[in-house]
Design a protein around this motif. Structure first.
Motif, PDB file in Angstrom:
ATOM      1  N   THR A 135       0.835  -1.210   0.000  1.00  0.00           N
ATOM      2  CA  THR A 135       0.000   0.000   0.000  1.00  0.00           C
ATOM      3  C   THR A 135       0.865   1.254   0.000  1.00  0.00           C
ATOM      4  O   THR A 135       0.585   2.235  -0.712  1.00  0.00           O
ATOM      5  CB  THR A 135      -0.928  -0.003   1.228  1.00  0.00           C
ATOM      6  N   ALA A 136       1.940   1.223   0.795  1.00  0.00           N
ATOM      7  CA  ALA A 136       2.850   2.374   0.842  1.00  0.00           C
ATOM      8  C   ALA A 136       3.564   2.551  -0.497  1.00  0.00           C
ATOM      9  O   ALA A 136       3.746   3.687  -0.972  1.00  0.00           O
ATOM     10  CB  ALA A 136       3.871   2.184   1.957  1.00  0.00           C
ATOM     11  N   LYS A 137       3.950   1.464  -1.130  1.00  0.00           N
ATOM     12  CA  LYS A 137       4.628   1.553  -2.427  1.00  0.00           C
ATOM     13  C   LYS A 137       3.676   2.089  -3.497  1.00  0.00           C
ATOM     14  O   LYS A 137       4.093   2.849  -4.391  1.00  0.00           O
ATOM     15  CB  LYS A 137       5.163   0.189  -2.825  1.00  0.00           C
ATOM     16  N   LYS A 138       2.425   1.702  -3.404  1.00  0.00           N
ATOM     17  CA  LYS A 138       1.427   2.222  -4.349  1.00  0.00           C
ATOM     18  C   LYS A 138       1.277   3.729  -4.179  1.00  0.00           C
ATOM     19  O   LYS A 138       1.176   4.469  -5.169  1.00  0.00           O
ATOM     20  CB  LYS A 138       0.090   1.519  -4.103  1.00  0.00           C
ATOM     21  N   ARG A 139       1.296   4.166  -2.935  1.00  0.00           N
ATOM     22  CA  ARG A 139       1.193   5.610  -2.674  1.00  0.00           C
ATOM     23  C   ARG A 139       2.417   6.335  -3.211  1.00  0.00           C
ATOM     24  O   ARG A 139       2.300   7.440  -3.757  1.00  0.00           O
ATOM     25  CB  ARG A 139       1.047   5.852  -1.171  1.00  0.00           C
TER      26      ARG A 139
END
Length: 230
Positions: A135-139
């Motif tokens: 999720t953090a990488k997507k952000r």
């Protein structure tokens, strides 16, 4: 006396009263004891009360016939009482620690009856960390796309970025800060994954001993079978 012989009723009342008085008289208490001990100089001392010279050693209370009524231990000094109390607290803490350790072992065995159950929970914990990291990488990918648009607008102010509109400068700053925050978060998740593996590795080492202790040795199981059934 002749008067009493002539009055049987009065004589009976008088005898009854005397009997009541006799019953009402308290019985004699136990005979006082004799205290005996050997002091620090090797002298045997006796007294009708506890002996001060033997306050630091054992004393015996004897009956008048010489039998031992009780043994009185040495009277402790304040420092000795503190030492004894500290030892008592330490022993209690150790017993509580052992009891808590046994309780945790029972909980651990109930939660992980075998290695498959433990492996499954480790995998689930790692999957959760990976999902949060994803999720953090997507952000970060979204922020990078936003950064490209900001950089295009900032191209007009390349020679002097300070002349860029305040709104554009604020977007650039916020984008940079959030990108750094997401990178720190991902780094923290990498550390969390290592902690998860360390925790499960430590549990597995303990569980292997607990699982092994539950297994009844084959020779012990054979010994319990009656000879007639073999």
């Amino acid at each position: 006396m002749n008067l009493l012989r002539g009055c049987p009723a009065v004589l009976g009342l008088l005898l009854a009263a005397l009997g009541t008085v006799a019953v009402a008289q308290p019985a004699a208490g136990p005979a006082p004891g004799i205290y005996s001990c050997v002091d620090k100089n090797g002298r045997r001392l006796t007294s009708d009360r506890p002996i001060p010279e033997c306050i630091d050693r054992e004393q015996r209370e004897l009956s008048p016939t010489g039998t031992v009524r009780r043994v009185i231990g040495p009277t402790l000094t304040e420092h000795e009482r503190e030492v004894l109390e500290a030892k008592r607290r330490k022993d209690l803490e150790e017993r509580n620690r052992i009891a808590e350790e046994r309780r945790r072992e029972r909980v651990l065995l109930a939660r992980y009856p075998d290695k498959a159950a433990h492996d499954a929970e480790r995998a689930a914990a790692i999957t959760h960390v990976d999902e949060v990291t994803a999720t953090a990488k997507k952000r970060i990918a979204e922020l990078q796309e936003r950064r490209k648009k900001i950089d295009v607008e900032m191209e007009f102010y390349r020679k002097d970025p300070a002349k860029a509109p305040m709104n554009l400068q604020r977007q650039l700053l916020e984008n940079t800060e959030e990108m750094a925050e997401q990178q720190r978060f991902i780094s923290g998740q990498d550390q969390e994954k290592r902690r998860v593996h360390q925790r499960f590795d430590a549990e597995l080492a303990q569980l292997k001993e607990l699982w092994a202790a539950r297994v009844v040795p084959p020779q012990a199981a054979t010994a319990t079978v009656p000879a007639a059934s073999r």
